[in-house]
Design an enzyme around this catalytic site. Sequence first.
Site, short mmCIF file in Angstrom:
data_model
loop_
_atom_site.label_atom_id
_atom_site.label_comp_id
_atom_site.label_asym_id
_atom_site.label_seq_id
_atom_site.Cartn_x
_atom_site.Cartn_y
_atom_site.Cartn_z
N GLN A 264 1.62 -5.54 -2.65
CA GLN A 264 2.71 -4.70 -3.15
C GLN A 264 3.81 -4.62 -2.11
O GLN A 264 4.85 -4.04 -2.37
CB GLN A 264 2.20 -3.28 -3.41
CG GLN A 264 1.12 -3.21 -4.46
CD GLN A 264 0.62 -1.78 -4.63
OE1 GLN A 264 1.09 -1.03 -5.48
NE2 GLN A 264 -0.33 -1.41 -3.81
N ASN A 265 3.52 -5.13 -0.93
CA ASN A 265 4.48 -5.01 0.16
C ASN A 265 5.59 -6.04 0.01
O ASN A 265 5.36 -7.17 -0.44
CB ASN A 265 3.77 -5.19 1.50
CG ASN A 265 2.70 -4.13 1.70
OD1 ASN A 265 2.74 -3.10 1.05
ND2 ASN A 265 1.76 -4.39 2.58
N ASP A 267 7.52 -6.70 2.73
CA ASP A 267 7.91 -7.04 4.09
C ASP A 267 7.64 -8.50 4.45
O ASP A 267 8.09 -8.98 5.48
CB ASP A 267 7.22 -6.10 5.09
CG ASP A 267 5.71 -5.98 4.86
OD1 ASP A 267 5.09 -7.00 4.44
OD2 ASP A 267 5.15 -4.90 5.11
N HIS A 284 5.80 -6.99 -6.00
CA HIS A 284 7.09 -6.30 -6.09
C HIS A 284 8.20 -7.15 -5.48
O HIS A 284 9.22 -6.63 -5.06
CB HIS A 284 7.02 -4.94 -5.39
CG HIS A 284 6.04 -4.01 -6.02
ND1 HIS A 284 5.56 -2.89 -5.41
CD2 HIS A 284 5.43 -4.05 -7.23
CE1 HIS A 284 4.71 -2.28 -6.21
NE2 HIS A 284 4.61 -2.97 -7.32
N CYS A 316 27.91 -13.38 -2.78
CA CYS A 316 27.43 -14.69 -3.21
C CYS A 316 28.42 -15.78 -2.79
O CYS A 316 29.60 -15.74 -3.15
CB CYS A 316 27.26 -14.68 -4.72
SG CYS A 316 26.89 -16.29 -5.41
N GLY A 402 -5.56 -0.51 1.71
CA GLY A 402 -4.34 0.20 2.07
C GLY A 402 -3.41 0.53 0.92
O GLY A 402 -2.19 0.53 1.08
N SER A 404 -3.25 3.19 -2.75
CA SER A 404 -3.96 4.14 -3.61
C SER A 404 -4.06 3.62 -5.04
O SER A 404 -4.63 4.27 -5.91
CB SER A 404 -3.24 5.49 -3.60
OG SER A 404 -1.92 5.31 -4.05
N THR A 429 -8.29 7.30 2.69
CA THR A 429 -8.85 8.29 1.78
C THR A 429 -9.32 7.64 0.49
O THR A 429 -8.70 6.68 0.01
CB THR A 429 -7.80 9.37 1.42
OG1 THR A 429 -6.58 8.69 1.09
CG2 THR A 429 -7.55 10.30 2.58
N CYS A 444 -7.62 0.84 8.29
CA CYS A 444 -8.04 -0.45 7.71
C CYS A 444 -8.18 -1.54 8.77
O CYS A 444 -9.03 -2.43 8.64
CB CYS A 444 -7.15 -0.88 6.55
SG CYS A 444 -5.41 -0.99 6.89
ZN LIG Z 1 27.05 -15.59 -7.62
#
Ligand SMILES: [Zn+2]
Length: 489
Positions: A264-265, A267, A284, A316, A402, A404, A429, A444
Amino acid sequence: MDLVPAPTGKSSSLKSPVVEVEAVDMAPADTKETITTMENTAAVGNEAMQSEYETDSDDSGSDLEAELEVLHDEELRCGIPDACSLDEAIAFRNRLHEVGKAVFVQETIGADTITAKKLCTAFGILPPDFLDGAPDSAYHPLLAIAISREFSRRPKLPQYNSIEDAVKLLKESKKIIVITGAGISTSLGIPDFRSKDTGLYSKLEHLGLSDPQEVFDISVFREDPSIFFSIAKDILPTEKKYSPTHGFIRLLQDKGKLLTNYTQNIDNIEANAGVLPENIVQCHGSFATASCVKCEHKVMGDEIFGDIRKGLIPECSSCRKKLEDDSLKPQGMKRKRSTSATQKRRKADGEDSSDDDEDYELPTPGVMKPDITFFGEDLPDEFGRRLIHQDRDQVDLVIVIGTSLKVAPVAEVPGVLPRNVPQIYISRTPVSHTSFDIDLLGDCDVVVSELCRRAGWDFQHEMIPAGEKVEVSNVEGYESRHMFKVVGA
Ligand SMILES: [Zn+2]
């Protein structure tokens, strides 16, 4: 060899926008509704129950539920008068998952084979004192809550419990799905930016957002990209470092055991650890690439990092070139903006969005948006395609680390996979809305390094001290829940 298009029904349900889903163990708030549902069940069948348990409510449960006393499996095991034994309880739960709610109700209380009062205990509800002496139908609302709660849950596999079981699974499995969330990057100082209590959001108060998550709302972005770019530099990946948990995922890959890392990260730190792109699904999206909001021209993410770090809104290059070409033609737009006007717009933080702008299509280059999934955007197709058509039939172990698991689409993964595939949970948790077979609680990075140690795997990382000693203790009342704590190095 997977060219078959996803069946639209399945994949579209997985392509839902990134939204918080409430914990499914929340009971319906309205008890009356539950009673009605229960009475209608035999006649209406599954649908009534279905709609009842899908009802999401902001209330955190009824008064009725608040008064309920939970019966743990351990207590059932010891034996309680008038309650199901643990074996009976497990048989009832399995039967429910096998035949569905309507049939289950029909062949139990519908056929008078057991009282609702006793059946409640199979699902962990102790009949409350205030119902003592009441007719059995008085227990129906409780039972409806209990059944709905259990049915939405993947049943825990009883054969996997201990830390040894976890290590054995790790060693024997060959096609592991690892699902990761913000918790695997926090040891690197990367904030869990989608969570509302990070310092990041306090920076946004001056922007006057009613909900900090609007930063990641696509309609807000389209209206005023400066809001997102004012914080983007803080969440931009910087150094090429990675956490021990990222290193663990890489180790699974090196051992030929990694089927897919669904992260889901955004980074893109998995790449720093050397996890191959073909083994990752960035649920994501990520900063790895960026696309023009107007012409969809795609570039490598780092091409716009310079602008982002300077606090500028990246434009762009393809649009710009086209505008320049057009301006050379005689029919070119008369009100072409000069470069300085564009610069001015960048700094004005969207305050110049006058009516003129909307009525008049001004020829400006499109804004480059990092390919992270905003609220209100479709998730990358790759997620559902790979999960349903490739991984579902191959996976032999799921490790969730890591997260929920409350955010779609990963929240849906455990339920989509075959239920006989063992699932291990690693986090600080425990979660209550999904049943894992083994819960490994703690930092973790510590948990994965200890797992490797016990598996006899050579696992090294600069953040894991050489003679680190980890104490693992069982969490009382939960056979399959274990706490990891560093006790010395
Ligand atoms: Zn463009």
